[in-house]
Design a protein around this motif. Sequence first.
Motif, short mmCIF file in Angstrom:
data_model
loop_
_atom_site.label_atom_id
_atom_site.label_comp_id
_atom_site.label_asym_id
_atom_site.label_seq_id
_atom_site.Cartn_x
_atom_site.Cartn_y
_atom_site.Cartn_z
N LEU A 181 -8.33 -4.01 -15.80
CA LEU A 181 -7.58 -5.07 -15.15
C LEU A 181 -7.48 -6.28 -16.08
O LEU A 181 -8.49 -6.89 -16.43
CB LEU A 181 -8.28 -5.47 -13.84
CG LEU A 181 -7.71 -6.64 -13.05
CD1 LEU A 181 -6.23 -6.44 -12.74
CD2 LEU A 181 -8.50 -6.84 -11.76
N GLY B 252 -12.51 2.85 -12.19
CA GLY B 252 -11.20 2.34 -11.82
C GLY B 252 -10.43 1.83 -13.01
O GLY B 252 -10.84 1.97 -14.16
N ARG C 117 -6.98 -0.41 -5.86
CA ARG C 117 -8.38 -0.01 -5.68
C ARG C 117 -8.49 1.27 -4.85
O ARG C 117 -9.42 2.07 -5.06
CB ARG C 117 -9.14 -1.14 -4.98
CG ARG C 117 -10.62 -0.87 -4.76
CD ARG C 117 -11.32 -2.13 -4.31
NE ARG C 117 -10.97 -2.54 -2.97
CZ ARG C 117 -11.67 -2.20 -1.88
NH1 ARG C 117 -12.74 -1.43 -1.98
NH2 ARG C 117 -11.30 -2.64 -0.70
N ARG C 118 -7.55 1.49 -3.97
CA ARG C 118 -7.59 2.65 -3.07
C ARG C 118 -6.75 3.82 -3.58
O ARG C 118 -6.60 4.82 -2.87
CB ARG C 118 -7.11 2.23 -1.69
CG ARG C 118 -7.93 1.11 -1.07
CD ARG C 118 -7.31 0.57 0.21
NE ARG C 118 -8.01 -0.62 0.69
CZ ARG C 118 -9.13 -0.60 1.41
NH1 ARG C 118 -9.68 0.56 1.73
NH2 ARG C 118 -9.70 -1.73 1.80
N LEU D 276 -3.87 -5.62 -5.84
CA LEU D 276 -5.13 -5.13 -6.39
C LEU D 276 -5.89 -4.26 -5.39
O LEU D 276 -6.54 -3.28 -5.78
CB LEU D 276 -5.99 -6.31 -6.84
CG LEU D 276 -5.42 -7.12 -8.00
CD1 LEU D 276 -6.40 -8.24 -8.38
CD2 LEU D 276 -5.12 -6.25 -9.21
N ASP D 277 -5.81 -4.60 -4.11
CA ASP D 277 -6.51 -3.78 -3.12
C ASP D 277 -5.84 -2.42 -2.97
O ASP D 277 -6.53 -1.40 -2.80
CB ASP D 277 -6.57 -4.49 -1.78
CG ASP D 277 -7.65 -3.92 -0.88
OD1 ASP D 277 -8.82 -3.83 -1.32
OD2 ASP D 277 -7.33 -3.54 0.27
N TRP E 97 -11.99 -9.28 -8.70
CA TRP E 97 -11.71 -7.84 -8.54
C TRP E 97 -12.25 -7.06 -9.73
O TRP E 97 -12.81 -5.99 -9.57
CB TRP E 97 -10.22 -7.60 -8.37
CG TRP E 97 -9.88 -6.93 -7.07
CD1 TRP E 97 -9.61 -5.61 -6.87
CD2 TRP E 97 -9.81 -7.55 -5.78
NE1 TRP E 97 -9.37 -5.37 -5.54
CE2 TRP E 97 -9.47 -6.54 -4.84
CE3 TRP E 97 -9.99 -8.85 -5.32
CZ2 TRP E 97 -9.32 -6.80 -3.49
CZ3 TRP E 97 -9.83 -9.11 -3.98
CH2 TRP E 97 -9.51 -8.10 -3.07
N ARG E 98 -12.07 -7.62 -10.92
CA ARG E 98 -12.55 -6.94 -12.12
C ARG E 98 -14.07 -6.75 -12.06
O ARG E 98 -14.60 -5.67 -12.34
CB ARG E 98 -12.17 -7.74 -13.37
CG ARG E 98 -12.56 -7.06 -14.68
CD ARG E 98 -12.35 -7.99 -15.87
NE ARG E 98 -10.95 -8.37 -16.03
CZ ARG E 98 -10.50 -9.61 -15.97
NH1 ARG E 98 -11.35 -10.62 -15.75
NH2 ARG E 98 -9.22 -9.88 -16.13
N SER F 192 -16.10 -7.08 -9.34
CA SER F 192 -16.61 -6.47 -8.11
C SER F 192 -16.28 -4.99 -7.96
O SER F 192 -17.08 -4.22 -7.43
CB SER F 192 -16.06 -7.23 -6.89
OG SER F 192 -16.44 -8.57 -6.90
N PHE F 193 -15.09 -4.60 -8.43
CA PHE F 193 -14.62 -3.24 -8.15
C PHE F 193 -14.31 -2.42 -9.40
O PHE F 193 -14.40 -1.19 -9.36
CB PHE F 193 -13.36 -3.31 -7.27
CG PHE F 193 -13.56 -4.07 -5.99
CD1 PHE F 193 -14.47 -3.63 -5.04
CD2 PHE F 193 -12.85 -5.22 -5.75
CE1 PHE F 193 -14.66 -4.34 -3.86
CE2 PHE F 193 -13.02 -5.94 -4.58
CZ PHE F 193 -13.93 -5.50 -3.62
N PHE F 194 -13.89 -3.06 -10.49
CA PHE F 194 -13.39 -2.32 -11.64
C PHE F 194 -14.27 -2.47 -12.88
O PHE F 194 -13.83 -2.16 -13.98
CB PHE F 194 -11.97 -2.79 -12.00
CG PHE F 194 -10.95 -2.60 -10.89
CD1 PHE F 194 -11.10 -1.60 -9.94
CD2 PHE F 194 -9.83 -3.42 -10.82
CE1 PHE F 194 -10.16 -1.44 -8.93
CE2 PHE F 194 -8.88 -3.25 -9.83
CZ PHE F 194 -9.05 -2.26 -8.87
N SER G 148 0.83 -1.22 0.00
CA SER G 148 0.00 0.00 0.00
C SER G 148 0.85 1.26 0.00
O SER G 148 0.57 2.22 -0.71
CB SER G 148 -0.93 0.00 1.22
OG SER G 148 -1.85 -1.06 1.15
#
Length: 372
Positions: free
Chosen positions: A192, A189, A128-129, A124-125, A180-181, A183-185, A82
Motif C-alpha cells: 500500500l 495482503g 482488504r477483503r 481500502l476495506d 491500514w498499512r 494494521s492490515f497490510f 465492494s
Amino acid sequence: MEALVMGGSLRGAPLWAGRRVLVTGHTGFKGSWLSLWLHALGAEVTGLALPPPTDPSLFAAARLDELIDSVEGDVRDRDTVSAVVERCRPEIVFHLAAQPLVRLSYVEPVETYDTNVMGTVHVLDAVRRTPGVAGVICVTSDKCYENREWDWPYRESDPMGGYDPYSSSKGCAELVVSAWRRSFFHKDGPGLASVRAGNVIGGGDWAEDRLVPDLVRAFERGEAPVIRSPASVRPWQHVLEALGGYMMIAQRLLDGERRFADAWNFGPVDEDARPVRWIVDRMRAGWQDGVPSEVLDGGPRPHEAGLLRLDSSRARSMLGWRPSLRLDEAIAWIVDWHKRVGAGEDPRAVSLEQIAHYTALASEAGVFAAAG
C-alpha cells in the motif's frame, strides 16, 4: 502503439498486458490520462467514478468508455465499492477518486471529507477483503502537509496537516493509508503506497477554479484571464510526470517489493516551482493570438497557500524517477494539445501521441529503464 511499449520502460507491454487494474476516479482529468495510458499498454482497466465532473471532459473527448469497463458509482457508497472490487478482482488499484478543489471544499466541506477520507476507507476495506491484489496506489496531494510557508521543500516524513478542508482531508487520507498499512497490510495482503504530486497540469483539463483551465477558456474566447494570486508559488508539473511515477511504484508492488509500500513525493525540479504570473505569461506567449493581459480578481477569496515545494529526492534515489519535462515544455505541450483539438484533431490520438513522446523522452533519459 509500438512506441508505447517504451523499450523496457515501465517494462511496457510484457508487464501490463492482461493485468487487471482498477482506477477510481477514471472520469477525472488525471484518471482519464492514466486509464488511456494503461489501456495502451494492454491492461484490462476497470474504472469506478461519478460521471465526468466537467463538460467537456477528457473522458468523453477521448471516448474512454469504448476502451475500458467504465462503472458509474460513488466511492462514498461502501456497497458499490465492494461490489466493483469483488467483480473485477484487480491486481493493482489506483485510487484517484476525490473532491480535488480547494475553493470548492470551503463550499462543500462535509462532502469533501466524506469523499476524500471515507471514500479512501471504503476502497481500502474492499481491497482488504479481496484476495489477489498486489498493490494499491492512493493518490493524495502535495497539500497534505502542514504548510508552514517556509522556503525548503516538504519531505515524506514531514507532518500531515492542512489549513482548508481540502488540504486537511488529504492529510486525513494519508493517516488512513498509514493506519491500514500498519494494521492490515504490514505482513500479508497488498503493498500500500501513497503518492503526493505537485500542481498537475496538462491538456484536457477543464476544471473550474484551476489556473491552466481558466487560462485556456479565456484564451479560446479572446478574453482577459482573471487570476487570483499572481505571486503564489506552486510545484507545477505535467500530468504524465506524476502518472509515470505512480506506475513505477505499481510495478514494484507487482513484483512484491514491499519496501516501496510507503509514501512518495513526485514533484518538479526546484526551478519549476514558479509563481502564478510566470505561468500566465508563458501560456499567453505560447498561445500567440493577441490575448489581452490578465485581470486580478478583486473579490473576496478564502485562504490559499502562498508557497509550497516538494522534496522528491527519495523517489529519485530509490526509484530512479525524475522529471523529463521542464515547465516551459509542459506549457508548450498544453498549448499544442488544446490548439490541435480546437482545430478538429481527435483528442484520443493527440493524447496518445503525447504519451508516446513523453515515454520516448523518459526512456532516453534512463528514467523508466531504471524500473526495468
